[in-house]
Write a protein that holds these residues in place. Structure first.
Motif, mmCIF file in Angstrom:
data_model
loop_
_atom_site.group_PDB
_atom_site.id
_atom_site.type_symbol
_atom_site.label_atom_id
_atom_site.label_comp_id
_atom_site.label_asym_id
_atom_site.label_seq_id
_atom_site.Cartn_x
_atom_site.Cartn_y
_atom_site.Cartn_z
ATOM 1 N N TYR A 93 -38.992 39.338 17.473
ATOM 2 C CA TYR A 93 -39.293 39.329 18.907
ATOM 3 C C TYR A 93 -39.718 40.723 19.370
ATOM 4 N N VAL A 94 -38.965 41.735 18.953
ATOM 5 C CA VAL A 94 -39.275 43.118 19.327
ATOM 6 C C VAL A 94 -40.639 43.516 18.767
ATOM 7 N N VAL A 103 -43.596 41.826 20.720
ATOM 8 C CA VAL A 103 -43.863 42.420 22.034
ATOM 9 C C VAL A 103 -44.531 43.782 21.866
ATOM 10 N N ARG A 104 -44.041 44.588 20.939
ATOM 11 C CA ARG A 104 -44.635 45.909 20.720
ATOM 12 C C ARG A 104 -46.070 45.804 20.209
ATOM 13 N N SER A 152 -48.101 43.603 20.869
ATOM 14 C CA SER A 152 -48.924 43.141 21.997
ATOM 15 C C SER A 152 -49.081 44.208 23.076
ATOM 16 N N THR A 167 -43.475 46.264 30.784
ATOM 17 C CA THR A 167 -42.081 46.262 30.332
ATOM 18 C C THR A 167 -41.624 44.812 30.236
ATOM 19 N N ILE A 168 -41.222 44.413 29.036
ATOM 20 C CA ILE A 168 -40.863 43.028 28.754
ATOM 21 C C ILE A 168 -39.396 42.941 28.332
ATOM 22 N N VAL A 186 -39.010 37.295 27.815
ATOM 23 C CA VAL A 186 -39.061 36.366 26.696
ATOM 24 C C VAL A 186 -37.668 35.752 26.574
ATOM 25 N N GLY A 195 -46.475 45.878 24.638
ATOM 26 C CA GLY A 195 -45.380 45.934 25.601
ATOM 27 C C GLY A 195 -44.273 46.894 25.205
ATOM 28 N N ARG A 196 -43.485 47.296 26.201
ATOM 29 C CA ARG A 196 -42.260 48.072 25.987
ATOM 30 C C ARG A 196 -41.101 47.098 26.101
ATOM 31 N N VAL A 197 -40.158 47.175 25.188
ATOM 32 C CA VAL A 197 -39.074 46.201 25.099
ATOM 33 C C VAL A 197 -37.814 46.683 25.804
ATOM 34 N N ILE A 203 -36.257 40.907 26.728
ATOM 35 C CA ILE A 203 -36.017 39.850 25.746
ATOM 36 C C ILE A 203 -34.530 39.518 25.769
#
Length: 99
Positions: free
Chosen positions: A30-31, A34-35, A37, A4-5, A64, A39-41, A7
């Motif tokens: 940015y979203v 992350v996705r 890569s 879970t990232i 981020v 990740g959950r935003v 931003i």
């Protein structure tokens, strides 16, 4: 489970479908990054206080810092330039302190 990232977002006025309101915004890239890569935003709006930021960052896997206003030079003992545009950086400081 995916990480879970958080931003950070910008506080700015936004216009859409006839509405004009203050909003917490950021570029969609940015979203997407992350996705892509894995990740959950989670979007982190500006404002709040250090406690909110610290408690939120504590449950995230990463943050981020998407830019924004300047960091207040008083934090590191320097004088503010007349063109300094200070913004709240609670998220940035909470992330740094949690490392």
């Amino acid at each position: 489970m995916a990480p879970t990232i958080g931003i950070t977002t910008y506080h700015t006025n936004a216009d859409w479908r006839g509405w004009s309101e203050d909003g917490a915004l950021l570029p969609w890239t940015y979203v997407t990054a992350v996705r892509k890569s894995g990740g959950r935003v989670v979007l982190l709006p500006p404002g709040g206080d250090a406690t909110e930021a610290e408690e939120t960052v504590a449950v995230l896997d990463g943050v981020v810092i998407a830019g924004g206003g300047d960091i207040d030079p008083a934090i590191y003992g320097a004088a503010r330039h007349p063109e300094t545009n200070v913004a709240c950086h609670c998220w940035a400081f909470a992330a740094e302190c949690s490392c």
